[in-house]
Design an enzyme around this catalytic site. Structure first.
Site, short mmCIF file in Angstrom:
data_model
loop_
_atom_site.label_atom_id
_atom_site.label_comp_id
_atom_site.label_asym_id
_atom_site.label_seq_id
_atom_site.Cartn_x
_atom_site.Cartn_y
_atom_site.Cartn_z
CD GLU A 46 -2.37 0.98 2.73
OE1 GLU A 46 -3.35 1.80 2.83
OE2 GLU A 46 -2.24 0.10 3.46
CE LYS A 115 -7.06 1.07 3.75
NZ LYS A 115 -5.65 1.46 4.57
CB CYS A 170 -4.52 -2.21 4.33
SG CYS A 170 -3.55 -2.33 5.94
#
Length: 472
Positions: A46, A115, A170
């Site tokens: 990330e 995200k 994540c």
């Protein structure tokens, strides 16, 4: 990729915080290494283009422009690589900043995934800088291209239809309903997760369980690449914890605090077959998803993952002992219920001195122990015939005496010979008739003895032969 196997990589390059040019060099080198090692999919961490720990530098225009230049350079370097690659970077779209995964191949960006779940608790402050993924698919202009932008992107391989790739970032995995659940329900068989998960005591175990558990729940391959050395350690420490899992099993895992590339192979045919077998696994629900096709050359895949010769038997000695104990207790529990329900006064079992009947006898003993009954209520019968050796007969008797069960011998040679005479079979012809006539005579003897003693015949086929891997 031949026969459904595809080699994948999770890689952590060294980074310098906010030094996009330096990071681009390291990322390109890392991607080239994975490609040379035969990887067809490579996932990097990330925000690896800028570094995850840039904090308020993410709000600086200079950093964002440098990141865009670095992305263009990295993508261009992939022009001759037959490999789907994922890197993380901050990108501006519609006046907002997003924490994104850029998916590219052959020098072309296929899609950009923002995200969805932004952690803003404990040591995380992502909501200070980033906006969550929009609910609707849009298109983002980058380097002269109109690129699909959204969390509902699927990347489908034309030459290997079983390969459908999806991305979550994540925290998207840590959320109560991970993004990958919707991706898998839409048909994704492989999930890539570019992550920057910091280390605190015990977190690596929980992270490992999340990755393995999600790959099991979704019946998918899972590639997890996390940030490592080079990130700022002002507030956080990153370990470069990379993992490749498949349907609940960990195929490959990196050593913590060493930036490295790990590789393994996913068995896509197996994953798809398992999904077909599970009646509760839904058919692909692609409404609202954008499927982006790509081509990949089919070629042989060198396997590095361990393939056990005994897939149903754990290799670890302690785990194997636990497994065997559990099997024995499960069998005994089932037999205990059956004996209690039928109110049988005895159990009758044929013992030969071989593995299958010996295991079945042990199960009978444990069931009687669990019922609080005497092992003398077990009537073990040995029935010698053609070919029975003194050794096997003595082994059977010695085992019965050691276990404290009742023992009886019935020689069936004369009865089998009479049967051969009745049906006109030549005893010297050792055909299937020769073998089965003995087995069937033994079954008749056991059934009749069980009737004599108000007993239940214990068949070795259910209790031991299948457990040992064969049945006569």
């Amino acid at each position: 990729m031949k026969d459904g196997f595809i080699k994948v990589a999770a890689a952590t390059p060294e980074v310098r915080v906010a030094d996009c040019a330096y990071n681009a060099e390291k990322i390109i080198a890392t991607i080239q290494e994975a490609h040379q090692l035969g990887a067809k999919i490579c996932v990097l961490p990330e925000l690896c283009v800028t570094g995850y720990t840039c904090q308020d530098l993410f709000l600086q225009q200079a950093l964002l422009r440098a990141a865009e230049q670095a992305i263009s350079r990295i993508v261009a370097a992939s022009s001759k690589q037959d490999m789907l690659t994922v890197i993380g970077a901050p990108l501006e779209h519609g006046g907002k900043l997003y924490n994104c995964a850029i998916v590219f191949k052959d020098g072309c960006i296929l899609g950009i995934v923002p995200k969805t779940h932004l952690p803003n608790y404990n040591e995380f402050y992502e909501a200070r800088h980033f906006a969550p993924a929009p609910t609707q698919l849009t298109y983002m202009r980058f380097s002269g291209q109109q690129i699909p932008f959204g969390s509902s992107l699927l990347f489908s391989c034309n030459s290997l239809p079983e390969l459908v790739f999806g991305v979550e970032i994540c925290e998207d995995l840590w959320a109560p309903v991970p993004v990958s659940c919707a991706l898998a329900a839409a048909g994704a068989t492989v999930i890539g997760n570019p992550s920057a998960s910091d280390e605190v005591i015990g977190k690596d175990s929980y992270r490992r369980s999340l990755v393995c558990g999600q790959s099991a729940r979704l019946v998918c391959g899972y590639i997890y690449a996390s940030a490592g050395e080079g990130e700022s350690t002002q507030d956080l420490v990153f370990s470069g914890h990379n993992m490749i899992a498949e349907n609940g099993g960990m195929l490959e895992e990196s050593v913590l605090f060493y930036n490295r590339t790990i590789l393994s192979e996913l068995d896509l045919y197996k994953l798809c077959a398992e999904r077909r077998r599970l009646s509760t696994y839904p058919a692909a629900q692609t409404e609202g998803f954008c499927t982006i096709p790509f081509d990949m050359q089919i070629e042989n895949t060198h396997l590095s993952r361990p393939i056990s010769k005994t897939p149903f038997i754990p290799q670890d000695t302690h785990e194997r002992s636990q497994r065997c104990d559990m099997i024995l207790r499960m069998q005994a529990q089932g037999l205990k219920k059956r004996l209690s329900h039928t109110q049988s006064q005895t159990v009758v079992i044929g013992v030969s001195g071989g593995l299958d009947s010996s295991l079945a006898l042990l199960v009978c003993c444990q069931a009687m122990d669990m019922l609080g009954r005497s092992r003398e209520d077990i009537l073990a019968v040995t029935m010698p015939c053609f070919g029975t050796t003194t050794r096997t007969r003595n082994n059977a008797q010695a085992l019965c005496e050691y276990l404290g069960v009742s023992f009886r011998q019935v020689d069936i040679s004369q009865a089998v010979r009479q049967h051969f005479a009745d049906i006109g079979h030549d005893e010297s012809a050792h055909t299937i008739v020769y073998e089965n006539a003995q087995a069937r005579e033994r079954t008749q003897v056991l059934m009749d003895i069980a009737n004599q003693h108000n007993g239940l015949v214990i068949g070795t086929g259910d209790l031991s032969e299948l457990a040992l891997g064969w049945a006569t």
